[in-house]
Motif scaffolding. Structure first.
Motif, PDB file in Angstrom:
ATOM      1  N   VAL A 119       0.715  -0.895   0.048  1.00  0.00           N
ATOM      2  CA  VAL A 119      -0.052   0.063   0.395  1.00  0.00           C
ATOM      3  C   VAL A 119       0.951   2.007   0.225  1.00  0.00           C
ATOM      4  CG1 VAL A 119      -2.147  -1.153   1.254  1.00  0.00           C
ATOM      5  CG2 VAL A 119      -0.924  -0.300   2.798  1.00  0.00           C
ATOM      6  N   SER A 120       2.472   0.924  -0.271  1.00  0.00           N
ATOM      7  CA  SER A 120       2.821   1.985  -0.047  1.00  0.00           C
ATOM      8  C   SER A 120       3.606   2.421  -1.340  1.00  0.00           C
ATOM      9  CB  SER A 120       4.394   1.644   1.145  1.00  0.00           C
ATOM     10  OG  SER A 120       3.781   1.497   2.471  1.00  0.00           O
ATOM     11  N   ASP A 121       3.498   3.987  -0.930  1.00  0.00           N
ATOM     12  CA  ASP A 121       4.056   4.736  -2.815  1.00  0.00           C
ATOM     13  C   ASP A 121       5.674   4.846  -2.656  1.00  0.00           C
ATOM     14  OD1 ASP A 121       5.241   6.864  -1.179  1.00  0.00           O
ATOM     15  OD2 ASP A 121       3.703   8.120  -1.670  1.00  0.00           O
ATOM     16  N   ASP A 122       6.218   4.782  -3.713  1.00  0.00           N
ATOM     17  CA  ASP A 122       7.905   4.630  -3.413  1.00  0.00           C
ATOM     18  C   ASP A 122       8.883   5.573  -2.110  1.00  0.00           C
ATOM     19  OD1 ASP A 122       7.251   3.107  -6.367  1.00  0.00           O
ATOM     20  OD2 ASP A 122       8.464   4.906  -7.131  1.00  0.00           O
ATOM     21  N   ASP A 123       8.384   6.655  -1.796  1.00  0.00           N
ATOM     22  CA  ASP A 123       8.745   7.289  -1.203  1.00  0.00           C
ATOM     23  C   ASP A 123       8.913   6.743   0.071  1.00  0.00           C
ATOM     24  OD1 ASP A 123      10.413   9.896   0.002  1.00  0.00           O
ATOM     25  OD2 ASP A 123       8.050  10.597   1.204  1.00  0.00           O
ATOM     26  N   GLU A 124       7.918   5.979   0.512  1.00  0.00           N
ATOM     27  CA  GLU A 124       7.413   5.655   1.445  1.00  0.00           C
ATOM     28  C   GLU A 124       7.783   4.686   1.686  1.00  0.00           C
ATOM     29  OE1 GLU A 124       2.843   6.644   3.068  1.00  0.00           O
ATOM     30  OE2 GLU A 124       3.456   5.585   1.352  1.00  0.00           O
ATOM     31  N   LYS A 125       7.894   3.385   0.490  1.00  0.00           N
ATOM     32  CA  LYS A 125       9.039   2.697   0.401  1.00  0.00           C
ATOM     33  C   LYS A 125      10.326   2.058   1.033  1.00  0.00           C
ATOM     34  CE  LYS A 125       6.299  -0.526  -2.533  1.00  0.00           C
ATOM     35  NZ  LYS A 125       6.046  -0.904  -3.843  1.00  0.00           N
ATOM     36  N   HIS A 126      10.790   4.028   0.306  1.00  0.00           N
ATOM     37  CA  HIS A 126      12.458   4.011   0.153  1.00  0.00           C
ATOM     38  C   HIS A 126      12.601   4.648   1.559  1.00  0.00           C
ATOM     39  CE1 HIS A 126      16.130   5.359  -0.907  1.00  0.00           C
ATOM     40  NE2 HIS A 126      16.144   6.175  -0.240  1.00  0.00           N
ATOM     41  N   LYS A 127      11.468   4.758   2.457  1.00  0.00           N
ATOM     42  CA  LYS A 127      11.963   4.766   4.241  1.00  0.00           C
ATOM     43  C   LYS A 127      11.672   4.049   4.599  1.00  0.00           C
ATOM     44  CE  LYS A 127       9.914   9.973   4.122  1.00  0.00           C
ATOM     45  NZ  LYS A 127       8.908  11.113   4.103  1.00  0.00           N
ATOM     46  N   MET A 128      10.436   2.890   4.340  1.00  0.00           N
ATOM     47  CA  MET A 128      11.087   1.416   4.954  1.00  0.00           C
ATOM     48  C   MET A 128      12.390   0.796   4.977  1.00  0.00           C
ATOM     49  SD  MET A 128       7.077  -0.118   5.150  1.00  0.00           S
ATOM     50  CE  MET A 128       6.630   0.398   3.576  1.00  0.00           C
ATOM     51  N   ALA A 129      12.428   1.191   3.928  1.00  0.00           N
ATOM     52  CA  ALA A 129      14.075   0.249   3.481  1.00  0.00           C
ATOM     53  C   ALA A 129      14.862   0.393   4.588  1.00  0.00           C
ATOM     54  CB  ALA A 129      14.078   0.533   1.898  1.00  0.00           C
ATOM     55  N   HIS A 130      14.905   1.777   4.318  1.00  0.00           N
ATOM     56  CA  HIS A 130      16.137   2.497   5.247  1.00  0.00           C
ATOM     57  C   HIS A 130      15.762   2.099   6.834  1.00  0.00           C
ATOM     58  CE1 HIS A 130      18.684   5.358   3.258  1.00  0.00           C
ATOM     59  NE2 HIS A 130      17.588   5.740   2.558  1.00  0.00           N
ATOM     60  N   THR A 131      14.507   2.025   7.158  1.00  0.00           N
ATOM     61  CA  THR A 131      14.078   2.002   8.224  1.00  0.00           C
ATOM     62  C   THR A 131      13.950   0.158   8.687  1.00  0.00           C
ATOM     63  OG1 THR A 131      12.216   3.268   8.990  1.00  0.00           O
ATOM     64  CG2 THR A 131      11.946   1.049  10.296  1.00  0.00           C
ATOM     65  N   LEU A 132      13.780  -0.412   7.812  1.00  0.00           N
ATOM     66  CA  LEU A 132      14.779  -2.268   7.632  1.00  0.00           C
ATOM     67  C   LEU A 132      15.987  -2.275   8.068  1.00  0.00           C
ATOM     68  CD1 LEU A 132      12.538  -3.932   5.071  1.00  0.00           C
ATOM     69  CD2 LEU A 132      12.809  -4.091   7.527  1.00  0.00           C
ATOM     70  N   VAL A 133      17.136  -1.480   7.071  1.00  0.00           N
ATOM     71  CA  VAL A 133      18.511  -1.239   7.293  1.00  0.00           C
ATOM     72  C   VAL A 133      18.838  -1.243   8.796  1.00  0.00           C
ATOM     73  CG1 VAL A 133      20.358  -0.143   6.674  1.00  0.00           C
ATOM     74  CG2 VAL A 133      18.865  -1.227   4.885  1.00  0.00           C
ATOM     75  N   LYS A 134      18.353  -0.227   9.835  1.00  0.00           N
ATOM     76  CA  LYS A 134      18.297   0.805  10.715  1.00  0.00           C
ATOM     77  C   LYS A 134      18.569  -0.637  12.091  1.00  0.00           C
ATOM     78  CE  LYS A 134      17.920   5.048   9.741  1.00  0.00           C
ATOM     79  NZ  LYS A 134      17.253   6.574  10.700  1.00  0.00           N
ATOM     80  N   LEU A 135      16.851  -1.653  11.191  1.00  0.00           N
ATOM     81  CA  LEU A 135      17.051  -2.510  12.433  1.00  0.00           C
ATOM     82  C   LEU A 135      17.292  -3.822  12.115  1.00  0.00           C
ATOM     83  CD1 LEU A 135      14.186  -3.675  14.417  1.00  0.00           C
ATOM     84  CD2 LEU A 135      12.782  -4.435  12.058  1.00  0.00           C
ATOM     85  N   ALA A 136      18.155  -4.452  11.413  1.00  0.00           N
ATOM     86  CA  ALA A 136      18.703  -5.591  10.325  1.00  0.00           C
ATOM     87  C   ALA A 136      20.391  -4.625  11.426  1.00  0.00           C
ATOM     88  CB  ALA A 136      19.141  -5.728   9.546  1.00  0.00           C
TER      89      ALA A 136
END
Length: 104
Positions: free
Chosen positions: A82-99
């Motif tokens: 349900v996310s747009d490209d900008d939201e996906k990019h922010k989630m990807a950064h968050t996943l990197v931080k979480l990992a």
């Protein structure tokens, strides 16, 4: 020059089914897999931006080719859909931080 998105997809497609199952079976294993790839990328000098783009490619592949194996992966997949490209990019950064956090 090779397409990085296609390279990521090929690497995931060529992974043995048993290895994929092992990684996707638990969210902790998924985070460990991401952390390992992040550490390798950092050793190669990749920036957080490049790492996030890699996380986006993995997430997109999983959305298109794999069924979630646990509730965390299901939530991430639904959020990704349900996310747009900008939201996906922010989630990807968050996943990197979480990992990275979980790897410490």
């Amino acid at each position: 020059m090779a397409d990085p998105k296609r390279q990521a997809e090929e690497k995931l497609e060529n992974m043995s089914p048993d290895k994929k199952q092992e990684i996707l079976e638990s969210f902790d294993e998924f985070q460990n897999y991401l952390n390992d790839k992040i550490q390798k990328g950092e050793k190669l000098g990749l920036s957080e931006e490049h790492l996030a783009k890699g996380a986006e490619r993995v997430a997109e592949y999983l959305k298109n080719h794999e069924e979630p194996k646990n509730s965390e992966e299901k939530l991430l997949q639904e959020m990704w859909k349900v996310s747009d490209d900008d939201e996906k990019h922010k989630m990807a950064h968050t996943l990197v931080k979480l990992a990275k956090k979980e790897g410490n």
